[in-house]
Design an enzyme around this catalytic site. Structure first.
Site, PDB file in Angstrom:
ATOM      1  N   CYS A 166       0.837  -1.207   0.000  1.00  0.00           N
ATOM      2  CA  CYS A 166       0.000   0.000   0.000  1.00  0.00           C
ATOM      3  C   CYS A 166       0.868   1.251   0.000  1.00  0.00           C
ATOM      4  O   CYS A 166       1.675   1.459   0.909  1.00  0.00           O
ATOM      5  CB  CYS A 166      -0.912  -0.001   1.227  1.00  0.00           C
ATOM      6  SG  CYS A 166      -1.828   1.536   1.373  1.00  0.00           S
ATOM      7  N   ASN A 189      -1.220  13.216  -7.038  1.00  0.00           N
ATOM      8  CA  ASN A 189      -1.617  11.927  -7.600  1.00  0.00           C
ATOM      9  C   ASN A 189      -0.504  11.441  -8.531  1.00  0.00           C
ATOM     10  O   ASN A 189       0.022  12.208  -9.334  1.00  0.00           O
ATOM     11  CB  ASN A 189      -2.927  12.091  -8.373  1.00  0.00           C
ATOM     12  CG  ASN A 189      -3.564  10.765  -8.720  1.00  0.00           C
ATOM     13  OD1 ASN A 189      -2.894   9.859  -9.205  1.00  0.00           O
ATOM     14  ND2 ASN A 189      -4.845  10.649  -8.466  1.00  0.00           N
ATOM     15  N   HIS A 195      -8.874   7.418   1.503  1.00  0.00           N
ATOM     16  CA  HIS A 195      -8.308   8.671   0.999  1.00  0.00           C
ATOM     17  C   HIS A 195      -9.357   9.452   0.214  1.00  0.00           C
ATOM     18  O   HIS A 195     -10.357   8.892  -0.202  1.00  0.00           O
ATOM     19  CB  HIS A 195      -7.102   8.388   0.083  1.00  0.00           C
ATOM     20  CG  HIS A 195      -7.444   7.663  -1.185  1.00  0.00           C
ATOM     21  ND1 HIS A 195      -7.685   6.301  -1.218  1.00  0.00           N
ATOM     22  CD2 HIS A 195      -7.612   8.094  -2.461  1.00  0.00           C
ATOM     23  CE1 HIS A 195      -7.974   5.934  -2.457  1.00  0.00           C
ATOM     24  NE2 HIS A 195      -7.940   7.006  -3.236  1.00  0.00           N
ATOM     25  N   CYS A 230     -31.090  32.616  -0.757  1.00  0.00           N
ATOM     26  CA  CYS A 230     -30.297  31.473  -1.195  1.00  0.00           C
ATOM     27  C   CYS A 230     -31.187  30.233  -1.224  1.00  0.00           C
ATOM     28  O   CYS A 230     -31.906  29.949  -0.265  1.00  0.00           O
ATOM     29  CB  CYS A 230     -29.132  31.295  -0.234  1.00  0.00           C
ATOM     30  SG  CYS A 230     -28.385  29.659  -0.281  1.00  0.00           S
ATOM     31  N   CYS A 289     -30.344  27.759   1.632  1.00  0.00           N
ATOM     32  CA  CYS A 289     -30.876  28.218   2.923  1.00  0.00           C
ATOM     33  C   CYS A 289     -32.380  27.945   2.978  1.00  0.00           C
ATOM     34  O   CYS A 289     -32.899  27.516   4.017  1.00  0.00           O
ATOM     35  CB  CYS A 289     -30.613  29.711   3.121  1.00  0.00           C
ATOM     36  SG  CYS A 289     -28.901  30.113   3.518  1.00  0.00           S
ATOM     37  N   GLU A 339     -30.840   5.880 -18.177  1.00  0.00           N
ATOM     38  CA  GLU A 339     -30.270   7.061 -17.525  1.00  0.00           C
ATOM     39  C   GLU A 339     -29.299   7.805 -18.456  1.00  0.00           C
ATOM     40  O   GLU A 339     -29.372   9.022 -18.581  1.00  0.00           O
ATOM     41  CB  GLU A 339     -29.531   6.673 -16.230  1.00  0.00           C
ATOM     42  CG  GLU A 339     -30.451   6.298 -15.087  1.00  0.00           C
ATOM     43  CD  GLU A 339     -30.709   4.795 -15.004  1.00  0.00           C
ATOM     44  OE1 GLU A 339     -30.653   4.120 -16.062  1.00  0.00           O
ATOM     45  OE2 GLU A 339     -30.961   4.312 -13.895  1.00  0.00           O
TER      46      GLU A 339
HETATM   47 ZN   LIG Z   1      -2.387   1.363   3.570  1.00  0.00          ZN
HETATM   48 ZN   LIG Z   2     -27.427  29.787   1.793  1.00  0.00          ZN
END
Ligand SMILES: [Zn+2]
Ligand SMILES: [Zn+2]
Ligand SMILES: [Zn+2]
Length: 332
Positions: free
Chosen positions: A40, A75, A165, A195, A198, A308
């Protein structure tokens, strides 16, 4: 009976199919497997397996050695790199762009066997703190427009390494998902001078049917028109377009909810594969009043098929009111 529902932010339609009573255990699960740590690249002692770190949380230990609690590295096989200048190319009507950007990996814990759901709230808050530090650093680069942070958990969600990760991509353009949300939020704001996120939080707190969990800082809710079964949004209560402006207590509150939601999903859905996505405002855009940062947790319980892809409609076999009720009733 099936129902067409329209997402109040993007205007995207979703088919909520309640044809049959779907129970959580009706899904064909692909479990996330935890395999060997010998090879790993994210385990302590293997720091030389990755490119040199760009950020790490350490207490006195040297960079690129062990002794870290969160570690961020480029990466090894980046989709995009920060180098060169930004330029538009094109062939007639087809636009192209140089692949400028950044692609980083946030190693959430040195412990190979942990998952985000099994980490403590303080540990999750440290991971969210790492997200914030990286965004604050990358936004100094004027070539970059937008940062997306996501997590693939389990093979069905696209994870290729078991060690938990997240990934960060910094882009010179605003990706469609974020652009659609911003355009929708602008339309709502133009109409109501409020908003849209909100408004959703206010309505769902009052109504309660789609509420999954709540703390002082944020709300976890099943969106009205979810694309995925058990899709859950984590929305901070304080309006802010930018995640990187969140305070320490806000990140701690969010960490509590991340843990609560993932634990509930693990219990109710038997540790499903999922994607987690952070949506935050692009740099330089004046969307302070209009947009509202949030996290989306997208369990991968069903596969996307031709219908889809062809129509652009998501089909969701579980109504969000039912999903929220299932997640609320889990004992954790
Ligand atoms: Zn690991
Ligand atoms: Zn907001
Ligand atoms: Zn979003």
């Amino acid at each position: 009976m099936s129902e067409l529902r329209r997402d109040p932010v993007t205007g995207r339609w979703v088919i909520v199919s309640k044809e049959r009573e779907t129970r959580p255990n009706d899904f064909q699960f692909e479990r996330a497997h935890i395999l060997g740590r010998e090879h790993c690249p994210f385990c302590p002692g293997h720091e030389s397996f990755t490119p040199p770190e760009v950020w790490a949380l350490r207490q006195g230990s040297d960079p690129n050695g062990s002794g870290w609690s969160v570690r961020v590295v480029p990466n090894k096989f980046p989709a995009l790199k920060v180098e060169g200048t930004l330029g538009r190319m094109g062939e007639g009507m087809f636009d192209r762009m140089t692949g400028i950007g950044a692609h980083e990996v946030i190693i959430e814990t040195p412990d190979h066997a942990r998952t985000l759901a099994s980490m403590s709230e303080a540990e999750i808050a440290r991971v969210l703190g790492a997200y914030r530090e990286r965004i604050l650093d990358l936004r100094k680069d004027i070539r970059l427009r937008c940062i997306l942070i996501f997590k693939n958990h389990g093979a069905a969600a696209g994870a290729t390494l078991e060690h938990t990760h997240s990934q960060l991509v910094a882009l010179p353009i605003v990706p469609d998902c974020v652009r659609e949300e911003i355009e929708g939020a602008r339309r709502h704001f133009a109409l109501k001078e409020r908003c849209v996120f909100c408004d959703i939080v206010r309505q769902d707190l009052a109504d309660g049917a789609r509420l999954v969990a709540e703390d002082a800082e944020a709300v976890a809710l099943a969106p009205y028109a979810p694309r995925f079964a058990f899709e859950t949004w984590l929305v901070p209560k304080r309006h802010d377009a930018r995640f990187e402006e969140a305070s320490g207590p806000e990140l701690e509150g969010l960490a509590r909810l991340v843990k609560a939601v993932l634990q509930r999903m693990d219990r109710a859905l038997e540790t499903p594969a999922y994607n987690l996505v952070l949506h935050t405002a692009p740099f330089g855009d004046d969307v302070r009043d209009v947009y509202h940062w949030h996290l989306e947790v997208l369990p991968r319980l069903t596969r996307v098929g031709g219908f889809e892809w062809g129509t652009g409609f998501a089909i969701n076999p579980v109504a969000p009111e039912e999903a929220a009720q299932v997640l609320r009733s889990v004992r954790v």
